[in-house]
Design a protein around this motif. Sequence first.
Motif, PDB file in Angstrom:
ATOM      1  N   MET A   1       0.843  -1.199   0.000  1.00  0.00           N
ATOM      2  CA  MET A   1       0.000   0.000   0.000  1.00  0.00           C
ATOM      3  C   MET A   1       0.883   1.256   0.000  1.00  0.00           C
ATOM      4  O   MET A   1       1.817   1.363   0.783  1.00  0.00           O
ATOM      5  CB  MET A   1      -0.889  -0.014   1.256  1.00  0.00           C
ATOM      6  N   LYS A   2       0.524   2.183  -0.906  1.00  0.00           N
ATOM      7  CA  LYS A   2       1.274   3.449  -0.979  1.00  0.00           C
ATOM      8  C   LYS A   2       0.440   4.554  -0.326  1.00  0.00           C
ATOM      9  O   LYS A   2      -0.715   4.767  -0.697  1.00  0.00           O
ATOM     10  CB  LYS A   2       1.511   3.839  -2.432  1.00  0.00           C
ATOM     11  N   ILE A   3       1.030   5.212   0.629  1.00  0.00           N
ATOM     12  CA  ILE A   3       0.341   6.279   1.354  1.00  0.00           C
ATOM     13  C   ILE A   3       0.975   7.627   1.035  1.00  0.00           C
ATOM     14  O   ILE A   3       2.206   7.749   1.020  1.00  0.00           O
ATOM     15  CB  ILE A   3       0.364   5.984   2.865  1.00  0.00           C
ATOM     16  N   TYR A   4       0.120   8.604   0.764  1.00  0.00           N
ATOM     17  CA  TYR A   4       0.622   9.967   0.536  1.00  0.00           C
ATOM     18  C   TYR A   4       0.922  10.593   1.888  1.00  0.00           C
ATOM     19  O   TYR A   4       0.073  10.644   2.772  1.00  0.00           O
ATOM     20  CB  TYR A   4      -0.444  10.786  -0.198  1.00  0.00           C
ATOM     21  N   ASN A   6       2.804  14.132   3.061  1.00  0.00           N
ATOM     22  CA  ASN A   6       3.514  15.398   2.834  1.00  0.00           C
ATOM     23  C   ASN A   6       4.229  15.455   1.484  1.00  0.00           C
ATOM     24  O   ASN A   6       5.421  15.753   1.416  1.00  0.00           O
ATOM     25  CB  ASN A   6       4.498  15.651   3.986  1.00  0.00           C
ATOM     26  N   GLY A   7       3.502  15.128   0.442  1.00  0.00           N
ATOM     27  CA  GLY A   7       4.044  15.317  -0.913  1.00  0.00           C
ATOM     28  C   GLY A   7       4.729  14.109  -1.509  1.00  0.00           C
ATOM     29  O   GLY A   7       5.116  14.128  -2.677  1.00  0.00           O
ATOM     30  N   LYS A   8       4.896  13.033  -0.704  1.00  0.00           N
ATOM     31  CA  LYS A   8       5.544  11.824  -1.229  1.00  0.00           C
ATOM     32  C   LYS A   8       4.646  10.614  -0.998  1.00  0.00           C
ATOM     33  O   LYS A   8       3.839  10.614  -0.076  1.00  0.00           O
ATOM     34  CB  LYS A   8       6.866  11.571  -0.507  1.00  0.00           C
ATOM     35  N   TRP A   9       4.840   9.585  -1.833  1.00  0.00           N
ATOM     36  CA  TRP A   9       4.122   8.332  -1.616  1.00  0.00           C
ATOM     37  C   TRP A   9       5.073   7.341  -0.977  1.00  0.00           C
ATOM     38  O   TRP A   9       6.152   7.054  -1.530  1.00  0.00           O
ATOM     39  CB  TRP A   9       3.551   7.808  -2.937  1.00  0.00           C
ATOM     40  N   VAL A  10       4.717   6.855   0.203  1.00  0.00           N
ATOM     41  CA  VAL A  10       5.602   5.964   0.956  1.00  0.00           C
ATOM     42  C   VAL A  10       4.861   4.672   1.296  1.00  0.00           C
ATOM     43  O   VAL A  10       3.629   4.630   1.284  1.00  0.00           O
ATOM     44  CB  VAL A  10       6.115   6.634   2.262  1.00  0.00           C
ATOM     45  N   ALA A  72      -3.578  15.062  -5.711  1.00  0.00           N
ATOM     46  CA  ALA A  72      -2.930  14.125  -4.769  1.00  0.00           C
ATOM     47  C   ALA A  72      -3.859  12.960  -4.443  1.00  0.00           C
ATOM     48  O   ALA A  72      -3.407  11.808  -4.336  1.00  0.00           O
ATOM     49  CB  ALA A  72      -2.527  14.872  -3.494  1.00  0.00           C
ATOM     50  N   VAL A  73      -5.156  13.233  -4.323  1.00  0.00           N
ATOM     51  CA  VAL A  73      -6.126  12.162  -4.034  1.00  0.00           C
ATOM     52  C   VAL A  73      -6.170  11.179  -5.208  1.00  0.00           C
ATOM     53  O   VAL A  73      -6.088   9.956  -5.024  1.00  0.00           O
ATOM     54  CB  VAL A  73      -7.538  12.746  -3.749  1.00  0.00           C
ATOM     55  N   VAL A  74      -6.280  11.716  -6.410  1.00  0.00           N
ATOM     56  CA  VAL A  74      -6.377  10.857  -7.601  1.00  0.00           C
ATOM     57  C   VAL A  74      -5.095  10.036  -7.758  1.00  0.00           C
ATOM     58  O   VAL A  74      -5.146   8.819  -8.003  1.00  0.00           O
ATOM     59  CB  VAL A  74      -6.653  11.724  -8.859  1.00  0.00           C
ATOM     60  N   LYS A  75      -3.947  10.673  -7.571  1.00  0.00           N
ATOM     61  CA  LYS A  75      -2.666   9.956  -7.719  1.00  0.00           C
ATOM     62  C   LYS A  75      -2.510   8.861  -6.658  1.00  0.00           C
ATOM     63  O   LYS A  75      -1.865   7.833  -6.906  1.00  0.00           O
ATOM     64  CB  LYS A  75      -1.502  10.938  -7.656  1.00  0.00           C
ATOM     65  N   THR A  76      -3.080   9.073  -5.484  1.00  0.00           N
ATOM     66  CA  THR A  76      -3.000   8.050  -4.431  1.00  0.00           C
ATOM     67  C   THR A  76      -3.815   6.816  -4.829  1.00  0.00           C
ATOM     68  O   THR A  76      -3.383   5.677  -4.622  1.00  0.00           O
ATOM     69  CB  THR A  76      -3.463   8.616  -3.073  1.00  0.00           C
ATOM     70  N   LEU A  77      -4.986   7.054  -5.417  1.00  0.00           N
ATOM     71  CA  LEU A  77      -5.789   5.920  -5.918  1.00  0.00           C
ATOM     72  C   LEU A  77      -5.023   5.183  -7.014  1.00  0.00           C
ATOM     73  O   LEU A  77      -4.960   3.947  -7.017  1.00  0.00           O
ATOM     74  CB  LEU A  77      -7.133   6.425  -6.462  1.00  0.00           C
ATOM     75  N   GLN A  78      -4.435   5.947  -7.926  1.00  0.00           N
ATOM     76  CA  GLN A  78      -3.695   5.331  -9.043  1.00  0.00           C
ATOM     77  C   GLN A  78      -2.485   4.543  -8.538  1.00  0.00           C
ATOM     78  O   GLN A  78      -2.217   3.441  -9.004  1.00  0.00           O
ATOM     79  CB  GLN A  78      -3.265   6.413 -10.040  1.00  0.00           C
ATOM     80  N   ILE A 113      -2.856  10.942   2.989  1.00  0.00           N
ATOM     81  CA  ILE A 113      -3.978  10.397   2.189  1.00  0.00           C
ATOM     82  C   ILE A 113      -3.811   8.877   2.119  1.00  0.00           C
ATOM     83  O   ILE A 113      -2.791   8.376   1.632  1.00  0.00           O
ATOM     84  CB  ILE A 113      -4.022  10.981   0.765  1.00  0.00           C
ATOM     85  N   ILE A 114      -4.808   8.181   2.643  1.00  0.00           N
ATOM     86  CA  ILE A 114      -4.808   6.713   2.616  1.00  0.00           C
ATOM     87  C   ILE A 114      -5.934   6.270   1.688  1.00  0.00           C
ATOM     88  O   ILE A 114      -7.065   6.739   1.835  1.00  0.00           O
ATOM     89  CB  ILE A 114      -5.047   6.130   4.024  1.00  0.00           C
ATOM     90  N   ALA A 115      -5.618   5.389   0.753  1.00  0.00           N
ATOM     91  CA  ALA A 115      -6.666   4.827  -0.118  1.00  0.00           C
ATOM     92  C   ALA A 115      -6.705   3.331   0.137  1.00  0.00           C
ATOM     93  O   ALA A 115      -5.671   2.654   0.088  1.00  0.00           O
ATOM     94  CB  ALA A 115      -6.357   5.117  -1.577  1.00  0.00           C
TER      95      ALA A 115
END
Length: 289
Positions: A1-4, A6-10, A72-78, A113-115
């Motif tokens: 799972m990738k979590i947003y 502060n500007g990065k996906w971790v 950022a929300v859309v990119k987190t889903l992607q 942001i958690i998806a």
Amino acid sequence: MKIYLNGKWVEKEDARVSVFDHGLLYGDGAFEGIRAYSGVVFKLQEHIDRLYETCHTMMINVGLTKEQMIDAVVKTLQANNLRDGYIRLVITRGDGDLGLDPRKCKGSPNIIIIADKITLYPDEMYKNGLTIVTVPTMRNHPEAINPQLKSLNYLNNILAKIEANNAGVPEAIMLDGSGYVAECTGDNIFMIKGGILKTPQQGRLRGITRDAVMVLAVKKLKLDVQETLITRHEFYNADEVFLTGTAAELIPVVKIDGRPIGNGKPGPLTLELLKLFHEVTRQDGVKFS
Ligand code: PXG
């Protein structure tokens, strides 16, 4: 799972904030619960508008434009290959010291942001409807913590949820300080009587599902819709009652405080509205691929 964060996906294991974060220490922050349906983030603009209104009142400077937040929300889903899912967007005041003064949080807010996949009420509850009770814990007074704020300070609702759990029911009605029905712990509440749809005008969050359902009721079912003061007595004697929320969508209520509602089964207009709601969730929002 990738979590947003502060500007990065971790990765989930690396998505951590400080123990000095004021969201953790004081519930000093804001959040949104959002859903995506078949590649459409339902009412994303409205969720972001509500989030920024909460932050404005709380005097939290988000530091991102609304457009950047939507992106950022859309990119987190992607990043998580999710076309359907539940999104939790959290903004905390950021890192401060052990005092509650928000001026000590000198850095930026923490933005998370958690998806994830959505967990739903069991099917059986939609088919048979919910039994709920009124609980002693009242909804916050608007001049204490305004229920319109979707802040991280959810203790009011959690205390009510504990009372619902103790009573063995999945949701609870909370009254406002004047004794009128306000809402449930994580859902808005509606009643239908004589073809009129009513929902509380005060003491509740202005739910995004609530607003969407009111529009459908007027436009598609030609119902008269009223935001007004409503007592428990009126709810007990309604033809139909249902709850709305991002997670629950629309869920029928068939018993309140031991009183059966209508004929004790989910009502026809409730089921019609649920069908209409399902249609708009796949149309009305930010599309992504
Ligand atoms: N009232 C309250 C107090 C809420 O928290 C709603 C109404 C419905 O609003 P929307 O905009 O979603 O139609 C909410 C939102 C949970 C949970 O775990 C529920 C919410 C938020 C976070 C968690 O049940 N509900």
